[in-house]
Design a protein around this motif. Structure first.
Motif: not given
Length: 289
Positions: A88-95, A106-112, A122-132
């Motif tokens: 459900p949550h994947i972080i891809r790190l670059g150089e 770095v954008k949050v992208k949907k897993l699809a 980027g961060i690949y997830t559908s998670y919506k944060t509870f806090l701002h």
């Protein structure tokens, strides 16, 4: 940096996560940094700073027949891009960036959107944060990068923010749990110590209106829903078990102190032999403990 709020929440809730990096060092350091981001709260889920295809849990973690376990994996093998893309949550790190270079957004992208050959950081997830987001913190850290502020100073700023955030979250829980402890005056030498009151989620939620995290944190958001999700996590279970053990030990200590200070000779004057023997047996059991 921009999504530190999201990563903190995912760690707090013990969500399954994969960190894909270019080297074992970067992968393991990132996993360890994530697990320590909720300090002083102990991270109670499993984590593997460097996970490979030779690990014994490889089949269990890559299967699609069941939901991924609550584990953080640090990986480098491109093979995992395909085999773990259902997590459900994947972080891809670059150089790594040169000092002074502003990081790209770095954008949050949907897993699809995580394709087999997609190697964009980027961060690949559908998670919506509870806090701002804390925009002031992000602005301060980005300005630090521009001005080539030492990484140690940047790290200290971020650590302090996360520490204060975790404390704001945990203080209401600590305060409520302390109220579950029986009053010292109810502990008597001739009876078993009183029971610690059970944790009531509904009762705790009612306390947040006047003694919630808003007293120590300026962050806005749905704190109540964050607590509700936290109650279902291994981190809450681990924290509560530790507190319960500490309170039970304290109660036992208080009981022993009261017994040591009691006037045993005066108590046994008007007691039957059965009552006295019963007391002696209980005292012996307590001392053996």
């Amino acid at each position: 940096l921009i999504h530190v709020q999201m990563l903190w929440e995912l760690m707090l809730l013990g969500e399954p996560m994969v960190v894909m990096a270019i080297s074992p060092t970067v992968a393991s350091e990132t996993v360890l940094a994530l697990t320590s981001s909720i300090a002083p709260l102990k991270y109670c889920c499993d984590y593997r700073p460097y996970f490979t295809i030779h690990d014994s849990e490889f089949r269990e973690y890559t299967t699609r027949t069941q939901a991924p376990p609550n584990v953080i994996l640090g990986v480098t093998n491109p093979f995992f891009i395909k085999t773990l893309q259902h997590w459900p949550h994947i972080i891809r790190l670059g150089e790594p960036k040169m000092s002074g270079d502003l990081p790209k957004q770095v954008k949050v992208k949907k897993l699809a959107k995580l394709k087999t050959l997609d190697t964009k950081p980027g961060i690949y997830t559908s998670y919506k944060t509870f806090l701002h987001k804390d925009k002031a913190l992000i602005k301060k850290l980005l300005k630090g990068i521009q001005r080539k502020r030492p990484s140690e100073v940047q790290s200290t700023l971020l650590r302090r923010h996360l520490l204060e955030l975790t404390q704001s979250f945990i203080i209401p829980l600590e305060r409520y749990v302390a109220s579950l402890m029986p009053l010292q005056k109810t502990v008597t030498p001739w009876k078993n110590p009183p029971q610690i009151r059970p944790f009531s989620q509904d009762e705790f939620m009612k306390t947040l209106e006047h003694t919630g995290p808003q007293l120590t944190s300026t962050l806005k958001g749905d704190w109540l829903s964050l607590y509700r999700r936290f109650f279902r996590s291994a981190n809450f279970d681990g924290w509560y078990r530790t507190r319960l053990k500490e309170m039970s030990q304290k109660l036992e200590t208080l009981h022993l102190e009261v017994i040591c200070e009691a006037d045993l000779a005066a108590w046994i004057k008007d007691k039957s032999e059965v009552e006295i023997v019963d007391l002696v047996i209980k005292l012996r059991e307590k001392l053996v403990k």
